[in-house]
Design a protein around this motif. Structure first.
Motif, PDB file in Angstrom:
ATOM      1  N   PRO A 106       0.678  -0.867  -0.076  1.00 43.89           N
ATOM      2  CA  PRO A 106       0.007  -0.025  -0.121  1.00 43.89           C
ATOM      3  C   PRO A 106       0.966   0.844   0.133  1.00 43.89           C
ATOM      4  O   PRO A 106       2.011   1.389   0.528  1.00 43.89           O
ATOM      5  CB  PRO A 106      -0.709  -0.236   1.029  1.00 43.89           C
ATOM      6  N   GLU A 107       0.166   1.757  -1.153  1.00 43.99           N
ATOM      7  CA  GLU A 107       1.213   3.649  -0.813  1.00 43.99           C
ATOM      8  C   GLU A 107       1.415   4.213   0.302  1.00 43.99           C
ATOM      9  O   GLU A 107       2.943   4.811   0.182  1.00 43.99           O
ATOM     10  CB  GLU A 107       0.418   4.474  -1.455  1.00 43.99           C
ATOM     11  N   GLU A 108       0.883   4.300   1.500  1.00 44.32           N
ATOM     12  CA  GLU A 108       1.094   4.645   2.708  1.00 44.32           C
ATOM     13  C   GLU A 108       1.764   3.751   3.568  1.00 44.32           C
ATOM     14  O   GLU A 108       3.219   3.744   4.462  1.00 44.32           O
ATOM     15  CB  GLU A 108       0.081   4.073   3.736  1.00 44.32           C
ATOM     16  N   THR A 109       2.675   2.589   3.176  1.00 43.97           N
ATOM     17  CA  THR A 109       3.839   1.715   4.025  1.00 43.97           C
ATOM     18  C   THR A 109       5.391   2.651   3.829  1.00 43.97           C
ATOM     19  O   THR A 109       5.606   3.407   2.307  1.00 43.97           O
ATOM     20  CB  THR A 109       4.447   0.768   2.753  1.00 43.97           C
ATOM     21  N   ALA A 110       5.641   3.201   4.502  1.00 47.31           N
ATOM     22  CA  ALA A 110       6.641   3.683   4.786  1.00 47.31           C
ATOM     23  C   ALA A 110       8.426   3.506   4.369  1.00 47.31           C
ATOM     24  O   ALA A 110       8.756   2.177   4.655  1.00 47.31           O
ATOM     25  CB  ALA A 110       7.170   4.140   6.203  1.00 47.31           C
ATOM     26  N   PRO A 111       9.425   4.129   3.434  1.00 42.02           N
ATOM     27  CA  PRO A 111      10.325   3.568   3.220  1.00 42.02           C
ATOM     28  C   PRO A 111      11.070   3.075   3.952  1.00 42.02           C
ATOM     29  O   PRO A 111      11.013   3.324   5.085  1.00 42.02           O
ATOM     30  CB  PRO A 111      11.148   4.196   2.070  1.00 42.02           C
ATOM     31  N   THR A 112      11.950   2.301   3.755  1.00 42.80           N
ATOM     32  CA  THR A 112      13.235   2.183   4.895  1.00 42.80           C
ATOM     33  C   THR A 112      14.552   3.284   3.993  1.00 42.80           C
ATOM     34  O   THR A 112      15.078   2.444   3.516  1.00 42.80           O
ATOM     35  CB  THR A 112      13.794   0.160   4.855  1.00 42.80           C
ATOM     36  N   VAL A 113      15.303   3.104   5.278  1.00 45.19           N
ATOM     37  CA  VAL A 113      16.075   4.397   5.173  1.00 45.19           C
ATOM     38  C   VAL A 113      17.583   3.659   5.800  1.00 45.19           C
ATOM     39  O   VAL A 113      17.722   4.433   6.915  1.00 45.19           O
ATOM     40  CB  VAL A 113      15.525   5.776   5.150  1.00 45.19           C
ATOM     41  N   VAL A 114      18.721   3.505   5.553  1.00 48.08           N
ATOM     42  CA  VAL A 114      19.553   2.987   6.274  1.00 48.08           C
ATOM     43  C   VAL A 114      20.631   3.981   5.345  1.00 48.08           C
ATOM     44  O   VAL A 114      21.131   4.022   4.109  1.00 48.08           O
ATOM     45  CB  VAL A 114      19.994   1.657   6.222  1.00 48.08           C
ATOM     46  N   LEU A 115      21.719   4.092   6.318  1.00 45.63           N
ATOM     47  CA  LEU A 115      23.131   4.858   5.975  1.00 45.63           C
ATOM     48  C   LEU A 115      24.039   4.542   6.888  1.00 45.63           C
ATOM     49  O   LEU A 115      23.243   4.367   8.599  1.00 45.63           O
ATOM     50  CB  LEU A 115      22.986   6.770   5.801  1.00 45.63           C
ATOM     51  N   PHE A 116      24.962   4.402   6.211  1.00 43.90           N
ATOM     52  CA  PHE A 116      26.098   4.251   6.675  1.00 43.90           C
ATOM     53  C   PHE A 116      27.818   4.769   6.399  1.00 43.90           C
ATOM     54  O   PHE A 116      27.563   4.695   5.287  1.00 43.90           O
ATOM     55  CB  PHE A 116      26.254   2.276   7.739  1.00 43.90           C
ATOM     56  N   THR A 117      28.061   4.519   7.383  1.00 40.33           N
ATOM     57  CA  THR A 117      29.679   4.657   6.900  1.00 40.33           C
ATOM     58  C   THR A 117      30.695   4.002   6.684  1.00 40.33           C
ATOM     59  O   THR A 117      31.099   2.765   7.514  1.00 40.33           O
ATOM     60  CB  THR A 117      30.622   5.550   7.850  1.00 40.33           C
ATOM     61  N   GLN A 118      31.510   4.311   5.447  1.00 43.78           N
ATOM     62  CA  GLN A 118      33.340   2.965   5.909  1.00 43.78           C
ATOM     63  C   GLN A 118      34.585   4.084   5.116  1.00 43.78           C
ATOM     64  O   GLN A 118      34.993   4.949   4.481  1.00 43.78           O
ATOM     65  CB  GLN A 118      33.193   2.742   4.323  1.00 43.78           C
ATOM     66  N   SER A 119      35.276   4.327   6.262  1.00 45.89           N
ATOM     67  CA  SER A 119      36.262   5.122   6.502  1.00 45.89           C
ATOM     68  C   SER A 119      37.521   3.899   5.733  1.00 45.89           C
ATOM     69  O   SER A 119      37.394   2.952   5.893  1.00 45.89           O
ATOM     70  CB  SER A 119      36.860   4.333   7.957  1.00 45.89           C
ATOM     71  N   LYS A 120      37.975   4.755   4.759  1.00 41.94           N
ATOM     72  CA  LYS A 120      39.509   4.417   3.812  1.00 41.94           C
ATOM     73  C   LYS A 120      40.479   5.548   3.740  1.00 41.94           C
ATOM     74  O   LYS A 120      40.637   6.468   3.189  1.00 41.94           O
ATOM     75  CB  LYS A 120      38.407   4.350   2.580  1.00 41.94           C
ATOM     76  N   PRO A 121      40.719   5.190   5.091  1.00 40.69           N
ATOM     77  CA  PRO A 121      41.649   6.454   4.631  1.00 40.69           C
ATOM     78  C   PRO A 121      43.422   6.592   3.841  1.00 40.69           C
ATOM     79  O   PRO A 121      44.221   5.601   2.727  1.00 40.69           O
ATOM     80  CB  PRO A 121      42.729   6.410   6.226  1.00 40.69           C
ATOM     81  N   GLY A 122      43.355   7.949   2.767  1.00 45.00           N
ATOM     82  CA  GLY A 122      44.344   7.788   1.801  1.00 45.00           C
ATOM     83  C   GLY A 122      43.456   7.462   1.268  1.00 45.00           C
ATOM     84  O   GLY A 122      43.993   6.822  -0.072  1.00 45.00           O
ATOM     85  N   MET A 123      42.703   8.037   0.501  1.00 44.77           N
ATOM     86  CA  MET A 123      41.945   7.538  -0.666  1.00 44.77           C
ATOM     87  C   MET A 123      41.971   8.290  -2.297  1.00 44.77           C
ATOM     88  O   MET A 123      41.941   7.433  -3.026  1.00 44.77           O
ATOM     89  CB  MET A 123      39.856   7.768  -0.048  1.00 44.77           C
ATOM     90  N   ALA A 124      42.949   8.919  -1.542  1.00 51.33           N
ATOM     91  CA  ALA A 124      42.755  10.223  -3.046  1.00 51.33           C
ATOM     92  C   ALA A 124      44.085   9.286  -3.467  1.00 51.33           C
ATOM     93  O   ALA A 124      44.787  10.117  -4.397  1.00 51.33           O
ATOM     94  CB  ALA A 124      42.869  11.360  -2.741  1.00 51.33           C
ATOM     95  N   ASP A 125      45.184   8.606  -2.899  1.00 48.00           N
ATOM     96  CA  ASP A 125      46.800   8.642  -2.868  1.00 48.00           C
ATOM     97  C   ASP A 125      46.552   6.943  -3.072  1.00 48.00           C
ATOM     98  O   ASP A 125      47.454   6.205  -2.919  1.00 48.00           O
ATOM     99  CB  ASP A 125      47.351   8.560  -1.859  1.00 48.00           C
ATOM    100  N   SER A 126      45.595   5.959  -3.239  1.00 39.64           N
ATOM    101  CA  SER A 126      45.210   4.723  -3.767  1.00 39.64           C
ATOM    102  C   SER A 126      47.079   4.347  -4.829  1.00 39.64           C
ATOM    103  O   SER A 126      47.237   4.719  -5.678  1.00 39.64           O
ATOM    104  CB  SER A 126      44.083   4.001  -4.112  1.00 39.64           C
ATOM    105  N   PRO A 127      47.528   2.609  -4.030  1.00 38.95           N
ATOM    106  CA  PRO A 127      48.848   2.473  -4.754  1.00 38.95           C
ATOM    107  C   PRO A 127      48.265   2.275  -6.422  1.00 38.95           C
ATOM    108  O   PRO A 127      49.609   2.744  -7.015  1.00 38.95           O
ATOM    109  CB  PRO A 127      49.129   1.584  -3.807  1.00 38.95           C
ATOM    110  N   MET A 128      46.831   1.687  -6.527  1.00 41.10           N
ATOM    111  CA  MET A 128      46.653   1.086  -7.693  1.00 41.10           C
ATOM    112  C   MET A 128      46.666   2.205  -8.636  1.00 41.10           C
ATOM    113  O   MET A 128      46.900   2.303 -10.056  1.00 41.10           O
ATOM    114  CB  MET A 128      45.196   0.432  -7.607  1.00 41.10           C
ATOM    115  N   ALA A 129      46.755   3.490  -8.039  1.00 41.40           N
ATOM    116  CA  ALA A 129      46.627   4.732  -9.322  1.00 41.40           C
ATOM    117  C   ALA A 129      47.814   4.594 -10.261  1.00 41.40           C
ATOM    118  O   ALA A 129      48.151   5.347 -11.014  1.00 41.40           O
ATOM    119  CB  ALA A 129      46.169   6.143  -8.820  1.00 41.40           C
ATOM    120  N   GLN A 130      49.022   4.111  -9.489  1.00 43.71           N
ATOM    121  CA  GLN A 130      50.144   4.363 -10.069  1.00 43.71           C
ATOM    122  C   GLN A 130      50.881   2.710 -10.634  1.00 43.71           C
ATOM    123  O   GLN A 130      51.441   3.311 -11.677  1.00 43.71           O
ATOM    124  CB  GLN A 130      51.408   4.372  -8.629  1.00 43.71           C
TER     125      GLN A 130
END
Length: 285
Positions: A106-130
């Motif tokens: 039914p249209e009145e059913t509320a959506p489920t909303v989930v958010l979470f973080t993932q820490s990725k230190p040094g993301m911009a300096d990935s070794p794979m980019a080299q």
């Protein structure tokens, strides 16, 4: 312990729950976005918010809240989890109708909303980019509406495992003889000063990073062709690369065992990565 967000509440991850009747769990009836964080700020948030709205509209699903409210949730999770570099995952499903049924609830059913973080230190300096990525090609066996960012990710997950088994880093999917996209990224080749990437349509995700990178490329006087290309054409290209929210611009140096260009990251991919990261940091919120 990580703090997550579920349906209006901030909770320790060990206390976060979703109903077994949620349609995201039972039907993959949900959409998602992943927004990168650099220096504690959000990259391309507006683009992700617009694409989320489009995905919800295409599935006739309720939007959970305003863009400003979603932005505040993202920022609060960054604060609570002390994220410097990383990602925030957002998922919206059609909710919990109280039982399993193929028909929409039914249209009145509320959506489920989930958010979470993932820490990725040094993301911009990935070794794979080299060093660059090695990829394989696989048949594209996904459903036809890949432009909607749904949580139907089984085949892309299988594709990544196929790549791992082959000693590669990822896979490009091929349909009717032409590359569609990577398992979780858009695909590109470079010939001379021309960047080639598949045109928008139902066959690929309309990447937020893709849009930004192509804009920066044109501003840098690089030629862009939005058209399909084959694996053979990619193997004969001067360069290849991928884009995504989590990898930014990442060079591809080998395709199905064949070196691309010199077999090392090329100048176009390197320059676009620099431009994208620099410009994104300036515009981050």
């Amino acid at each position: 312990m990580r703090t997550v967000y579920v349906n209006g509440s901030y909770l320790p991850e060990t206390e976060a729950t979703v109903s077994i009747f949620d349609r995201g769990f039972l039907m993959s009836d949900g959409v998602y976005e992943v927004t990168s964080v650099l220096d504690g700020k959000l990259i391309d948030f507006d683009g992700h918010a617009v694409r989320l709205q489009r995905s919800l509209d295409e599935l006739q699903m309720k939007h959970p809240s305003s863009k400003d409210d979603l932005l505040e949730v993202h920022r609060e999770l960054i604060r609570r989890n002390e994220i410097t570099d990383g990602m925030i995952y957002l998922q919206v499903t059609r909710g919990n109708p109280g039982d399993r049924d193929f028909a929409f609830p039914p249209e009145e059913t509320a959506p489920t909303v989930v958010l979470f973080t993932q820490s990725k230190p040094g993301m911009a300096d990935s070794p794979m980019a080299q060093t660059g990525m090695k990829i394989i090609s696989i048949e594209d066996q996904r459903w036809g509406r890949r432009d909607i960012k749904t949580v139907q990710l089984l085949y892309p997950s299988m594709g990544k495992m196929m790549a791992k088994a082959a000693g590669a880093d990822d896979a490009w999917m091929v349909e009717d003889g032409h590359v569609t996209e990577g398992t979780s990224n858009n695909a590109y080749i470079v010939k001379g000063n021309t960047i080639v990437t598949r045109h928008l349509g139902h066959e690929i995700l309309h990447g937020i990073t893709r849009a930004a990178v192509l804009r920066f490329a044109r501003e840098a006087q690089m030629k862009v062709e939005e058209r399909s290309f084959t694996i053979a054409e990619a193997q004969e290209a001067d360069e290849a690369f991928i884009t995504s929210a989590s990898t930014f611009v990442m060079p591809v140096v080998e395709i199905d065992g064949e070196a691309v260009g010199e077999g090392t990251p090329g100048p176009v991919a390197k320059r676009l990565r620099e431009i994208y990261i620099d410009e994104s940091r300036k515009a981050a919120v």
